[in-house]
Design an enzyme around this catalytic site. Structure first.
Site, PDB file in Angstrom:
ATOM      1  N   CYS A 193      36.550  28.896   3.135  1.00 47.45           N
ATOM      2  CA  CYS A 193      36.367  29.308   1.743  1.00 47.45           C
ATOM      3  C   CYS A 193      35.089  30.113   1.547  1.00 47.45           C
ATOM      4  O   CYS A 193      35.108  31.197   0.973  1.00 47.45           O
ATOM      5  CB  CYS A 193      36.351  28.082   0.828  1.00 47.45           C
ATOM      6  SG  CYS A 193      36.067  28.485  -0.909  1.00 47.45           S
ATOM      7  N   CYS A 244      37.845  32.269   0.003  1.00 49.56           N
ATOM      8  CA  CYS A 244      37.766  32.380  -1.462  1.00 49.56           C
ATOM      9  C   CYS A 244      36.559  33.163  -1.960  1.00 49.56           C
ATOM     10  O   CYS A 244      36.695  34.048  -2.811  1.00 49.56           O
ATOM     11  CB  CYS A 244      37.704  30.986  -2.094  1.00 49.56           C
ATOM     12  SG  CYS A 244      38.646  29.714  -1.268  1.00 49.56           S
ATOM     13  N   LYS A 286      36.327  36.863  -0.729  1.00 43.36           N
ATOM     14  CA  LYS A 286      37.549  37.486  -1.262  1.00 43.36           C
ATOM     15  C   LYS A 286      37.393  37.811  -2.738  1.00 43.36           C
ATOM     16  O   LYS A 286      37.741  38.910  -3.188  1.00 43.36           O
ATOM     17  CB  LYS A 286      38.734  36.545  -1.032  1.00 43.36           C
ATOM     18  CG  LYS A 286      40.086  37.015  -1.558  1.00 43.36           C
ATOM     19  CD  LYS A 286      40.355  36.619  -2.994  1.00 43.36           C
ATOM     20  CE  LYS A 286      40.354  35.138  -3.268  1.00 43.36           C
ATOM     21  NZ  LYS A 286      41.481  34.428  -2.765  1.00 43.36           N
ATOM     22  N   TYR A 307      49.971  34.875  -0.619  1.00 37.66           N
ATOM     23  CA  TYR A 307      48.889  35.302  -1.511  1.00 37.66           C
ATOM     24  C   TYR A 307      47.773  36.021  -0.762  1.00 37.66           C
ATOM     25  O   TYR A 307      47.141  36.928  -1.318  1.00 37.66           O
ATOM     26  CB  TYR A 307      48.354  34.120  -2.320  1.00 37.66           C
ATOM     27  CG  TYR A 307      47.487  33.149  -1.587  1.00 37.66           C
ATOM     28  CD1 TYR A 307      46.106  33.305  -1.569  1.00 37.66           C
ATOM     29  CD2 TYR A 307      48.027  32.049  -0.913  1.00 37.66           C
ATOM     30  CE1 TYR A 307      45.286  32.418  -0.899  1.00 37.66           C
ATOM     31  CE2 TYR A 307      47.215  31.151  -0.243  1.00 37.66           C
ATOM     32  CZ  TYR A 307      45.857  31.335  -0.229  1.00 37.66           C
ATOM     33  OH  TYR A 307      45.044  30.454   0.438  1.00 37.66           O
ATOM     34  N   GLU A 360      46.690  39.705  -1.904  1.00 37.89           N
ATOM     35  CA  GLU A 360      45.323  39.942  -2.374  1.00 37.89           C
ATOM     36  C   GLU A 360      44.634  41.042  -1.567  1.00 37.89           C
ATOM     37  O   GLU A 360      43.981  41.928  -2.130  1.00 37.89           O
ATOM     38  CB  GLU A 360      44.525  38.640  -2.314  1.00 37.89           C
ATOM     39  CG  GLU A 360      44.991  37.627  -3.354  1.00 37.89           C
ATOM     40  CD  GLU A 360      44.307  36.276  -3.236  1.00 37.89           C
ATOM     41  OE1 GLU A 360      44.364  35.514  -4.208  1.00 37.89           O
ATOM     42  OE2 GLU A 360      43.715  35.975  -2.172  1.00 37.89           O
ATOM     43  N   HIS A 411      43.019  34.562 -32.017  1.00 38.55           N
ATOM     44  CA  HIS A 411      43.487  35.940 -32.178  1.00 38.55           C
ATOM     45  C   HIS A 411      42.301  36.898 -32.308  1.00 38.55           C
ATOM     46  O   HIS A 411      41.312  36.557 -32.952  1.00 38.55           O
ATOM     47  CB  HIS A 411      44.355  36.035 -33.444  1.00 38.55           C
ATOM     48  CG  HIS A 411      44.929  37.382 -33.673  1.00 38.55           C
ATOM     49  ND1 HIS A 411      45.963  37.887 -32.917  1.00 38.55           N
ATOM     50  CD2 HIS A 411      44.619  38.353 -34.579  1.00 38.55           C
ATOM     51  CE1 HIS A 411      46.273  39.097 -33.343  1.00 38.55           C
ATOM     52  NE2 HIS A 411      45.455  39.407 -34.355  1.00 38.55           N
ATOM     53  N   GLU A 416      47.001  33.644 -26.632  1.00 37.86           N
ATOM     54  CA  GLU A 416      47.592  33.074 -27.834  1.00 37.86           C
ATOM     55  C   GLU A 416      49.124  33.061 -27.752  1.00 37.86           C
ATOM     56  O   GLU A 416      49.796  32.244 -28.387  1.00 37.86           O
ATOM     57  CB  GLU A 416      47.154  33.849 -29.085  1.00 37.86           C
ATOM     58  CG  GLU A 416      47.697  35.262 -29.202  1.00 37.86           C
ATOM     59  CD  GLU A 416      47.219  35.954 -30.465  1.00 37.86           C
ATOM     60  OE1 GLU A 416      47.606  35.527 -31.549  1.00 37.86           O
ATOM     61  OE2 GLU A 416      46.443  36.932 -30.325  1.00 37.86           O
TER      62      GLU A 416
END
Length: 486
Positions: free
Chosen positions: A60, A65, A68, A208, A212, A475, A480
């Site tokens: 990681c 992670c 990356k 993934y 990525e 909003h 939302e």
């Protein structure tokens, strides 16, 4: 493997003369899970030794992670800069794709320096908690006994014993050794060693990591081909994610090669460029960089056979729900056992195991829950997912018990941009039963990772569609839409 070095004080740590030879617990693997366990165990007073073969923080921090996401930030910024004209900014400057420049060597040096600082932070935190640690390759030589070949000290070994042993060695990239010339490619670790930005890139894989890396290369200006075995990427995710990211990558100019399997890789006459031949006869020439992103496998070679630790058919360590192996006093967690292979899962599992083994009585039955774990894909655009896909939910509960809510739109950010610059936002809420319990939430669009973290709490708590509806919308936001679905 990473080319980054541990922080400068490792020799002092390794040669520390007051280190014990016997511990309450010895941890093999200084990645996310191993470090989290070690610190928590030591906080309860357990005498703890951690052995790490490379750098603290594991995949990681070193080649996963963290670097990356830094690369993704650069790629995302490169795209955002091209949007500036739409907002009336820098109108006198050429900001189109053709004029994009990226100083890869400069950025790599800064990125690696940041990661290197993290290694030092990991060391200081372990020291602060009272955890002893050494850098070296650990091998179990008999019950409760581990031999460590010390890193950068050729031929020197140390023997340590412990009442308990935790194996948290993580995983490493898989290579297609059955393909002729596979060695001419690199993997996700090798991506972070690239000193220059390649012009023509082929990424093989649909998970993934492949998605990525392909997105980063493309956004920073490389020509990218993405070779996948089927028709969509991210096949472990809901179809709203699979289909949207596949379509968007094609729209953005990534050459998505569907139903393509590499059969051969050759060096061209310059000795550097690659020629890639696919099983269907198609050929790609002048490939500067080939990256295999076809999965990961457990990091073993630890002498487990010496004490009889059992593995499954995927060569992963078999554990029960409390992380016990079949050998008393030997535990394992993280990617080396499979399950949910995510850094935060390994951290949470490590802490819970330490709580159970060394913490107060209230933790005696604590274990990790692997259901409803949120995850994000740092693609372009981002995607996020928690719970069951529509297909999984139908299989588990029956299609007739489900109610599916979806929304598809372009976020307000894109109102000032040209149509070809606009990225989609799509949300899917999967509800089950009469009370419409939310059993799946899947999203594609800007800030999906940040949005999902909050909604993940609601899903984990068992929220229903009525609970979502009862939350007043903020909003104007994209999120939302999730509390106003109809």
């Amino acid at each position: 493997m990473s080319n980054l070095k541990p922080a400068k004080n490792i020799i002092r740590i390794i040669n520390r003369r007051n280190m014990s030879k016997h511990y309450d617990v010895l941890v093999i693997g200084g990645g996310s899970g191993g470090v989290a366990f070690s610190r928590r165990a030591a906080s309860y007073g357990a005498k703890t030794l951690l052995v790490e073969a490379n750098t603290l923080g594991g995949t990681c921090v070193g080649v996963g992670c963290v670097p990356k996401k830094v690369m993704w930030n650069a790629a995302d910024l490169a795209k955002k800069i091209q949007h500036a004209h739409g907002y009336g900014l820098y109108k006198d400057l050429p900001l189109d794709k053709e004029h994009l420049t990226f100083d890869w060597p400069y950025f790599k040096e800064k990125r690696d320096a940041y990661v290197h600082r993290l290694f030092g932070i990991y060391e200081r935190n372990l020291t602060k908690e009272g955890v002893d640690f050494v850098y070296g390759f650990a091998k179990i030589i008999k019950d409760n006994t581990v031999e460590v070949s010390l890193k950068d000290q050729e031929g020197k070994t140390e023997i340590y014993t412990a009442d308990k042993i935790l194996i948290a060695t993580g995983g490493k990239p898989s290579h297609p050794e059955n393909i002729e010339g596979y060695e001419h490619g690199t993997d996700s670790d090798g991506f972070f060693r690239l000193e220059e930005q390649p012009k023509n890139v082929v990424v093989v894989g649909a998970g993934y990591i492949a998605v990525e890396l392909a997105g980063v290369f493309k956004s920073l200006g490389s020509n990218v081909s993405l070779a996948i075995r089927n028709d969509t990427v991210l096949r472990n995710f809901d179809h709203i994610i699979q289909d949207t990211i596949t379509e968007e990558y094609i729209r953005e100019g990534i050459n998505v090669l569907k139903q393509h399997n590499v059969s051969k890789v050759e060096l061209e006459s310059d000795g550097k460029s690659k020629k890639i031949t696919f099983a269907n006869g198609e050929v790609l020439n002048n490939v500067d960089c080939l990256i295999w992103a076809i999965g990961r496998k457990s990091h073993l070679g630890l002498g487990l056979e010496t004490i009889g630790v059992k593995l499954n058919d995927k060569n992963q360590i078999i554990v029960d729900e409390y992380q016990n192996t079949n050998v008393d006093g030997v535990y394992s967690l993280g990617d080396v056992v499979g399950n949910v292979e995510l850094t935060p899962v390994a951290i949470a599992t490590g802490r819970k195991l330490a709580n159970r083994l060394f913490g107060p009585e209230i933790y005696k039955n604590q274990k990790q829950d692997y259901e409803n774990v949120p995850s994000a894909i740092f693609s372009h655009p981002e995607a996020g997912s928690i719970g069951l896909s529509e297909e999984q939910a139908a299989e588990k509960y029956g299609k007739d018990t489900l109610k599916i809510y979806t929304s598809s739109f372009k976020g307000m950010y894109y109102a000032m941009l040209e149509e070809e610059q606009k990225e989609p936002t799509k949300y899917k809420l999967i509800c089950q039963g009469e009370n419409e319990k939310v059993v799946g939430l899947h999203m594609v669009g800007d800030f999906s990772a940040e949005i999902l973290q909050g909604f993940g709490v609601a899903v984990k708590m068992g929220a229903t569609k009525a609970d979502f509806d009862s939350c007043v919308a903020i909003h104007p936001t994209s999120a939302e839409e999730i509390v106003t679905l109809r």
